[in-house]
Design a protein around this motif. Structure first.
Motif, PDB file in Angstrom:
ATOM      1  N   ARG A 123     -13.736 -51.847  90.865  1.00 17.95           N
ATOM      2  CA  ARG A 123     -15.112 -52.296  90.600  1.00 17.95           C
ATOM      3  C   ARG A 123     -15.379 -52.365  89.092  1.00 17.95           C
ATOM      4  O   ARG A 123     -16.056 -53.278  88.620  1.00 17.95           O
ATOM      5  CB  ARG A 123     -16.103 -51.342  91.276  1.00 17.95           C
ATOM      6  CG  ARG A 123     -17.550 -51.745  91.078  1.00 17.95           C
ATOM      7  CD  ARG A 123     -18.484 -50.880  91.915  1.00 17.95           C
ATOM      8  NE  ARG A 123     -19.878 -51.276  91.724  1.00 17.95           N
ATOM      9  CZ  ARG A 123     -20.896 -50.800  92.444  1.00 17.95           C
ATOM     10  NH1 ARG A 123     -20.667 -49.909  93.407  1.00 17.95           N
ATOM     11  NH2 ARG A 123     -22.121 -51.219  92.207  1.00 17.95           N
ATOM     12  N   TRP A 124     -14.838 -51.406  88.343  1.00 22.33           N
ATOM     13  CA  TRP A 124     -14.996 -51.421  86.883  1.00 22.33           C
ATOM     14  C   TRP A 124     -14.484 -52.726  86.304  1.00 22.33           C
ATOM     15  O   TRP A 124     -15.111 -53.308  85.401  1.00 22.33           O
ATOM     16  CB  TRP A 124     -14.246 -50.237  86.279  1.00 22.33           C
ATOM     17  CG  TRP A 124     -14.309 -50.179  84.776  1.00 22.33           C
ATOM     18  CD1 TRP A 124     -15.247 -49.550  84.019  1.00 22.33           C
ATOM     19  CD2 TRP A 124     -13.396 -50.797  83.845  1.00 22.33           C
ATOM     20  NE1 TRP A 124     -14.992 -49.725  82.677  1.00 22.33           N
ATOM     21  CE2 TRP A 124     -13.862 -50.484  82.541  1.00 22.33           C
ATOM     22  CE3 TRP A 124     -12.250 -51.559  83.991  1.00 22.33           C
ATOM     23  CZ2 TRP A 124     -13.198 -50.937  81.391  1.00 22.33           C
ATOM     24  CZ3 TRP A 124     -11.578 -52.016  82.852  1.00 22.33           C
ATOM     25  CH2 TRP A 124     -12.063 -51.688  81.569  1.00 22.33           C
ATOM     26  N   GLN A 125     -13.361 -53.224  86.807  1.00 25.99           N
ATOM     27  CA  GLN A 125     -12.803 -54.469  86.283  1.00 25.99           C
ATOM     28  C   GLN A 125     -13.720 -55.662  86.557  1.00 25.99           C
ATOM     29  O   GLN A 125     -13.789 -56.587  85.753  1.00 25.99           O
ATOM     30  CB  GLN A 125     -11.425 -54.732  86.913  1.00 25.99           C
ATOM     31  CG  GLN A 125     -10.364 -53.724  86.502  1.00 25.99           C
ATOM     32  CD  GLN A 125      -9.020 -54.063  87.096  1.00 25.99           C
ATOM     33  OE1 GLN A 125      -8.458 -55.133  86.833  1.00 25.99           O
ATOM     34  NE2 GLN A 125      -8.489 -53.173  87.911  1.00 25.99           N
ATOM     35  N   TYR A 126     -14.408 -55.641  87.681  1.00 27.14           N
ATOM     36  CA  TYR A 126     -15.316 -56.732  88.022  1.00 27.14           C
ATOM     37  C   TYR A 126     -16.614 -56.674  87.215  1.00 27.14           C
ATOM     38  O   TYR A 126     -17.144 -57.715  86.804  1.00 27.14           O
ATOM     39  CB  TYR A 126     -15.646 -56.698  89.523  1.00 27.14           C
ATOM     40  CG  TYR A 126     -14.605 -57.352  90.384  1.00 27.14           C
ATOM     41  CD1 TYR A 126     -14.667 -58.713  90.686  1.00 27.14           C
ATOM     42  CD2 TYR A 126     -13.538 -56.619  90.906  1.00 27.14           C
ATOM     43  CE1 TYR A 126     -13.707 -59.320  91.478  1.00 27.14           C
ATOM     44  CE2 TYR A 126     -12.575 -57.213  91.694  1.00 27.14           C
ATOM     45  CZ  TYR A 126     -12.662 -58.564  91.983  1.00 27.14           C
ATOM     46  OH  TYR A 126     -11.698 -59.163  92.763  1.00 27.14           O
ATOM     47  N   GLU A 127     -17.139 -55.475  86.991  1.00 28.69           N
ATOM     48  CA  GLU A 127     -18.466 -55.355  86.405  1.00 28.69           C
ATOM     49  C   GLU A 127     -18.474 -55.270  84.888  1.00 28.69           C
ATOM     50  O   GLU A 127     -19.438 -55.715  84.241  1.00 28.69           O
ATOM     51  CB  GLU A 127     -19.168 -54.124  86.973  1.00 28.69           C
ATOM     52  CG  GLU A 127     -19.501 -54.238  88.449  1.00 28.69           C
ATOM     53  CD  GLU A 127     -20.288 -53.052  88.957  1.00 28.69           C
ATOM     54  OE1 GLU A 127     -21.064 -53.236  89.916  1.00 28.69           O
ATOM     55  OE2 GLU A 127     -20.136 -51.943  88.393  1.00 28.69           O
ATOM     56  N   THR A 128     -17.430 -54.713  84.305  1.00 31.01           N
ATOM     57  CA  THR A 128     -17.432 -54.476  82.860  1.00 31.01           C
ATOM     58  C   THR A 128     -17.496 -55.782  82.080  1.00 31.01           C
ATOM     59  O   THR A 128     -16.744 -56.721  82.353  1.00 31.01           O
ATOM     60  CB  THR A 128     -16.175 -53.687  82.448  1.00 31.01           C
ATOM     61  OG1 THR A 128     -16.192 -52.427  83.123  1.00 31.01           O
ATOM     62  CG2 THR A 128     -16.140 -53.458  80.947  1.00 31.01           C
ATOM     63  N   GLY A 129     -18.408 -55.831  81.136  1.00 31.94           N
ATOM     64  CA  GLY A 129     -18.539 -57.006  80.282  1.00 31.94           C
ATOM     65  C   GLY A 129     -19.392 -58.120  80.847  1.00 31.94           C
ATOM     66  O   GLY A 129     -19.560 -59.162  80.202  1.00 31.94           O
ATOM     67  N   VAL A 130     -19.941 -57.928  82.041  1.00 31.99           N
ATOM     68  CA  VAL A 130     -20.809 -58.946  82.646  1.00 31.99           C
ATOM     69  C   VAL A 130     -22.251 -58.655  82.253  1.00 31.99           C
ATOM     70  O   VAL A 130     -22.788 -57.585  82.595  1.00 31.99           O
ATOM     71  CB  VAL A 130     -20.659 -58.968  84.180  1.00 31.99           C
ATOM     72  CG1 VAL A 130     -21.596 -60.019  84.789  1.00 31.99           C
ATOM     73  CG2 VAL A 130     -19.219 -59.243  84.577  1.00 31.99           C
TER      74      VAL A 130
END
Length: 295
Positions: free
Chosen positions: A170-177
């Motif tokens: 989930r961190w990979q999907y949400e980070t930086g968005v």
């Protein structure tokens, strides 16, 4: 043009069943979509329909990922060299001899190894947070991975196991968005990935691949030489908030390909989750100009 349906197929390569999605006219210019970690061809679910009117779009699941076979790490040598060789054999098995590449995350070293081995097959490259330069590596995100590469032991393995947990994915999907795009993130995506990553045998498969990633660094000079000598048309569509592969990795392509077209988008590592329509438009325009479409 009539809407193109997506076909879900399998083919056997070296005795292993490889799953792939395919759409678009058989005689159209081909685009091979290569996914990254920890996902599968599922990541292209919103992109394929947007491109299939003008291109033959093919998206396989790497061995060990998605709906493809997942032999144990004792049965198959999970290295990037082997996955690249298997991908090359996959393209031959389905009769794909000329195609553009879409590379993301793990798909980048796999696709670029394929390009090194068969440059005559590659018509263009679209890189979406698919790295080929040291400056593209986010320092904090890569610290545990580099530690594992340097010395694989129980302690360094434990530090990277979190990467394939539900929270790590989930961190990979949400980070930086940015906040205004967060509501576009579909939680089905990270739950889908996490369920597949939790299957029996995945611990050894994924730790082996992460430990092997250093072999890709050794090929960065060869990838860059390929860019310089081939002058392959290249489009970089990059989530600028990505902390795994940072924007400097996108800008670096211009060092070896001055004509590279680079677009930094206000999103993260999995840019298609929030910007599939914009990315499809950029790809369609780029491939139409640089590769052409069928009459």
């Amino acid at each position: 043009m009539a809407e193109q349906q997506i076909h879900h197929r399998t083919v056997t390569v070296r005795g292993h069943e490889i799953f792939y999605r395919e759409a678009g006219p058989a005689d159209a210019p081909a685009l091979l979509l290569l996914h990254g970690f920890p996902t599968s061809s599922y990541m292209f679910r919103d992109l394929i329909p947007r491109l299939a009117g003008s291109f033959r779009v093919i998206a396989p699941d790497h061995l060990g990922f998605g709906h493809s076979a997942a032999p144990s790490a004792q049965e198959f040598d999970y290295t990037f060299a082997e996955l690249a060789a298997l991908t090359s054999e996959f393209t031959e098995e389905i009769g794909l001899d000329r195609f553009a590449l879409y590379i993301q995350d793990y798909g980048a070293p796999i696709g670029l190894r394929l390009a090194l081995a068969h440059p005559e097959r590659i018509t263009a490259i679209v890189t979406q947070n698919g790295n080929a330069y040291e400056e593209g590596l986010g320092a904090e995100a890569w610290a545990p991975v580099l530690a594992l590469i340097a010395d694989r032991n129980p302690k360094t393995e434990a530090q990277v196991r979190a990467i394939r947990s539900l929270d790590g994915i989930r961190w990979q999907y949400e980070t930086g968005v940015p906040a205004e795009y967060r509501s576009l993130l579909n939680p089905d995506a990270w739950h889908h990935d996490a369920a597949l990553m939790a299957r029996e045998g995945q611990d050894d498969i994924q730790l082996g691949l992460i430990a092997d990633y250093g072999d890709n660094f050794a090929l960065y000079p060869a990838f860059q030489e390929y860019f310089r000598t081939s002058r392959v048309p290249l489009l970089a569509v990059w989530g600028e908030g990505d902390e795994v592969f940072v924007p400097a990795g996108a800008e670096a392509f211009r060092r070896d390909l001055p004509d590279a077209e680079i677009h930094l988008l206000p999103t993260g590592h999995f840019a298609l989750e929030t910007h599939a329509p914009a990315i499809a438009e950029l790809i369609g325009d780029f491939l139409t100009r640089r590769v052409g479409v069928r009459p």
